[in-house]
Design an enzyme around this catalytic site. Structure first.
Site, PDB file in Angstrom:
ATOM      1  N   ARG B  51       4.749  -7.733  -1.303  1.00  0.00           N
ATOM      2  CA  ARG B  51       3.608  -8.556  -1.841  1.00  0.00           C
ATOM      3  C   ARG B  51       2.425  -7.925  -1.878  1.00  0.00           C
ATOM      4  O   ARG B  51       2.163  -6.883  -1.213  1.00  0.00           O
ATOM      5  CB  ARG B  51       3.524  -9.781  -1.015  1.00  0.00           C
ATOM      6  N   ASP B  53      -1.983  -8.714  -1.276  1.00  0.00           N
ATOM      7  CA  ASP B  53      -2.775 -10.112  -0.788  1.00  0.00           C
ATOM      8  C   ASP B  53      -3.685 -10.231  -1.803  1.00  0.00           C
ATOM      9  O   ASP B  53      -3.833  -9.468  -2.895  1.00  0.00           O
ATOM     10  CB  ASP B  53      -4.040  -9.553   0.326  1.00  0.00           C
ATOM     11  N   TYR B 111      -0.870   3.530  -1.528  1.00  0.00           N
ATOM     12  CA  TYR B 111      -1.900   2.761  -1.705  1.00  0.00           C
ATOM     13  C   TYR B 111      -3.064   3.444  -2.034  1.00  0.00           C
ATOM     14  O   TYR B 111      -3.395   4.776  -1.090  1.00  0.00           O
ATOM     15  CB  TYR B 111      -1.880   1.864  -0.613  1.00  0.00           C
ATOM     16  N   ARG B 198      -5.851  -2.129   5.275  1.00  0.00           N
ATOM     17  CA  ARG B 198      -6.983  -2.519   5.394  1.00  0.00           C
ATOM     18  C   ARG B 198      -7.456  -2.368   6.490  1.00  0.00           C
ATOM     19  O   ARG B 198      -8.758  -2.271   6.882  1.00  0.00           O
ATOM     20  CB  ARG B 198      -7.051  -4.213   4.888  1.00  0.00           C
TER      21      ARG B 198
END
Lengths: 253, 253
Positions: B51, B53, B111, B198
């Site tokens: 998933r 966010d 990422y 993050r």
């Protein structure tokens, strides 16, 4: 009272255009509401170089307003940006002569239109460029440009809803830059009518697709009737890039 | 039934994240609803590599689903894109082995995090990069990277809300590229925990600002407690860039 000139940028995606309209979120309303807050509730009116449509962006829109606050020039952007929503930004501010007028004193403007040639749309560009899947011949479009340059009555390239009477404008230059799959169209002129760039773009695209001949531009101009020009290209590819004044912002006190 | 693997891109701005949640607009819901339409109402379930966010973007998310429709492989993207909203795009599709699994078979991910060093925010980047006004020392951040590489228990860099038990992950590389005022952070590893990139970003920024020493990373990892790491950086700077599988998508039938 001092008159302040600002250069502002905005992402047009979330706005129903620049100009105040009842019950719509517009750039002018956000600016006036931020200024009114900064002036503890007393209303401040903003004048822009011109309006932009829903979805149309600005990198170098120019506005002016009057204020009794004696902020140092360089403090104005931060003071306003701390109140404004983050899709409108004051880039620069300067005190100007009290008769400076953002609209009447503008002597020219540059608009840019971003066209991406692609079969598969990029979700990150959907609000920021016109993604175009038909093959286009850039040289054909370049051949159409000379017919548009100089002073013409652009009634055929003006929204039929416009109430402006004088539709004579002078286009100084139209440049097509190619960057990878992007075509960047730059339009420089003394001023542009309502929807004029979008109708010019739509017409140039019809030339590029082979649906019209480059020399037809001359006939379209002569007709002075909107129905003879091409479709209005979408607003989200369009950017008000720069507004020109005789005065240089830095010396303009 | 045939199993189809797709590479998809989405602009995370308008979504409450990837995964289906009641009464929220999510990427998974848009995909499943498009597939269900394409299958004339019979429900199709989608499995993703993982998933993302709310606000987080994807350029190379991977999903799989099963279908009895015998469309030629190259027709799947257009068939789905014609139904999907324009903030989700199917970039590629391929038939894969019926035991292929987008999540379990992923062996690595990249990422990317976009950071713009600026005092004045750019309205066009507000959803697409973290605009950061504090001075940061990139070399200090680079000194912190070696402490993060390799296999570690990343509990300290995982949201306290995560229910995953095994928090050991292997980071293969963290690269910081400088392009004008942009710092592009690339994180490559065998997998990442909930909020991990993050929190890594937030912690690296605290190192870059001088609030922490590079070698403190070692101590933070050892604590295995979220409260010792830095703040969680905003989601809108983050992009799921690529998912790696042992099988090459093109040979994967």
């Amino acid at each position: 009272m001092m008159r302040i000139k600002c250069i502002i940028a905005y992402d047009g995606t979330g706005f129903a255009g620049y100009q105040v309209q009842p019950n719509k979120r517009t750039v002018q309303r956000e600016l006036e509401s931020a200024l009114t807050k900064l002036h503890k509730g007393s209303e401040v009116k903003v004048v822009a170089s011109g309006r932009t449509d829903a979805g149309v962006h600005a990198v170098g829109q120019v506005i002016h307003f009057d204020s009794p606050l004696q902020l140092p020039e360089e403090r104005w952007p931060a003071a306003l940006n701390s109140i404004l929503p983050n899709d409108v930004v004051v880039e620069e501010a300067a005190y100007v002569a009290e008769d400076f007028h953002a609209r009447y004193h503008a002597i020219g403007k540059e608009y840019r239109y971003r066209l991406i040639r692609t079969k598969k749309s990029n979700p990150f560009l959907r609000h920021y460029a016109y993604q175009y899947s038909f093959p286009i011949d850039v040289e054909r479009m370049r051949e159409a440009i000379p017919y548009l340059l100089g002073e013409h009555d652009f009634t055929s390239f003006c929204s039929a809803r416009s109430e402006v009477e004088d539709r004579v404008r002078n286009i100084y230059g139209i440049y097509i830059e190619e960057h990878d799959d992007e075509l960047l169209f730059r339009f420089v002129g003394n001023g542009f009518l309502y929807n004029m760039i979008r109708i010019l773009m739509g017409t140039l695209l019809e030339v590029g697709k082979g649906e019209r001949e480059p020399h037809e531009i001359e006939k379209i101009l002569a007709k002075k009737n909107r129905i003879y020009a091409g479709k209005t290209a979408p607003g989200h590819g369009l950017y008000l890039w720069q507004v020109y004044y005789e005065e240089n912002i830095a010396n303009d006190k």
